[in-house]
Write a protein that holds these residues in place. Structure first.
Motif, PDB file in Angstrom:
ATOM      1  N   ILE A   1       0.855  -1.183   0.000  1.00 27.71           N
ATOM      2  CA  ILE A   1       0.000   0.000   0.000  1.00 27.71           C
ATOM      3  C   ILE A   1       0.895   1.238   0.000  1.00 27.71           C
ATOM      4  O   ILE A   1       1.715   1.406   0.908  1.00 27.71           O
ATOM      5  N   THR A   2       0.735   2.084  -1.033  1.00 27.60           N
ATOM      6  CA  THR A   2       1.516   3.315  -1.125  1.00 27.60           C
ATOM      7  C   THR A   2       0.588   4.475  -1.473  1.00 27.60           C
ATOM      8  O   THR A   2      -0.581   4.262  -1.822  1.00 27.60           O
ATOM      9  N   ARG A   3       1.120   5.675  -1.426  1.00 25.91           N
ATOM     10  CA  ARG A   3       0.345   6.851  -1.817  1.00 25.91           C
ATOM     11  C   ARG A   3       0.005   6.833  -3.299  1.00 25.91           C
ATOM     12  O   ARG A   3      -0.909   7.515  -3.738  1.00 25.91           O
ATOM     13  N   ASN A   4       0.713   6.066  -4.081  1.00 24.59           N
ATOM     14  CA  ASN A   4       0.502   6.034  -5.534  1.00 24.59           C
ATOM     15  C   ASN A   4      -0.424   4.924  -5.998  1.00 24.59           C
ATOM     16  O   ASN A   4      -0.827   4.907  -7.149  1.00 24.59           O
ATOM     17  N   GLY A   5      -0.739   3.984  -5.140  1.00 27.32           N
ATOM     18  CA  GLY A   5      -1.617   2.887  -5.521  1.00 27.32           C
ATOM     19  C   GLY A   5      -1.361   1.654  -4.688  1.00 27.32           C
ATOM     20  O   GLY A   5      -0.505   1.641  -3.812  1.00 27.32           O
TER      21      GLY A   5
ATOM     22  N   THR B   1      -2.918  10.964   7.839  1.00 30.90           N
ATOM     23  CA  THR B   1      -2.177  11.276   6.620  1.00 30.90           C
ATOM     24  C   THR B   1      -1.981  10.003   5.827  1.00 30.90           C
ATOM     25  O   THR B   1      -1.962   8.907   6.404  1.00 30.90           O
ATOM     26  N   PRO B   2      -1.796  10.106   4.518  1.00 34.17           N
ATOM     27  CA  PRO B   2      -1.547   8.896   3.720  1.00 34.17           C
ATOM     28  C   PRO B   2      -0.323   8.120   4.201  1.00 34.17           C
ATOM     29  O   PRO B   2      -0.334   6.885   4.207  1.00 34.17           O
ATOM     30  N   GLU B   3       0.717   8.822   4.630  1.00 34.80           N
ATOM     31  CA  GLU B   3       1.948   8.151   5.071  1.00 34.80           C
ATOM     32  C   GLU B   3       1.694   7.181   6.224  1.00 34.80           C
ATOM     33  O   GLU B   3       2.392   6.173   6.363  1.00 34.80           O
TER      34      GLU B   3
END
Length: 185
Positions: free
Chosen positions: A110-114, A139-141
């Motif tokens: 799982i990352t901020r990009n997809g 936050t996404p992080e």
């Protein structure tokens, strides 16, 4: 020729009453059975997880994690740990999501990009990233991570980018499955 006894209105009303009571009992029994076995779920949220918003769930037919195939709808109850503090629902609330990774050993990144998935040589991705992180007060992080599914675990996601799903709470256990989704509209 024997005289026939003439039927009175009393004879007809008595028979009609018995039939009516039997019909009401049969309908009541059927309704009691259906309401004990089936649940109708409505997703009326502003940001729905899936495109459908009405679900019929058979709570007597609970699939095992081995029965669930990729892209099946799954009805689960989230635990207190999987429920964000600002949620409008309580732990144990039933949610319907789509199974995206279903086999023990499936790797989830799982990352901020997809979201990326792999199992052996097979690789698949989901373009949705962590769009709902701010809606749940984070936050996404905070949600970036990588893990492998264990025996009896499933990774579930909604189809829409603002879905609160496995990207945020991780995999669900087989014990959290509450029934089989029969229909979705």
């Amino acid at each position: 020729m024997a005289d026939r006894k003439k039927k009175t209105i009393h004879d007809f009303s008595w028979r009609f009453g018995v039939k009516l009571v039997a019909m009401i009992a049969a309908l009541g029994g059927t309704a009691a059975y259906a309401s004990a076995r089936y649940t109708i779920g409505l997703d009326t949220q502003e940001h729905r997880c899936l495109d459908e918003w009405i679900y019929v769930i058979d709570t007597w037919k609970k699939p095992t994690a081995d029965d669930v195939k990729r892209f099946d709808y799954v009805a689960v109850a989230l635990t207190a740990e999987q429920t964000p503090s600002n949620a409008k629902w309580r732990p144990g609330h039933v949610m319907v999501k789509r199974a995206v990774a279903t086999d023990p050993g499936d790797q989830v990144q799982i990352t901020r990009n997809g979201i990326n998935f792999s199992h052996g040589e097979e690789i698949w991705a989901h373009g949705t990233a962590l769009e709902a992180a701010e809606m749940i007060g984070s936050t996404p992080e905070a949600f970036e991570r990588e893990f492998r599914l264990a025996e009896g675990e499933l990774f579930l996601m909604g189809d829409n980018e603002n879905s609160y799903d496995g990207r945020y709470y991780g995999p669900v256990r087989e014990e959290q499955i509450v029934g089989t989704v029969l229909w979705a509209w």
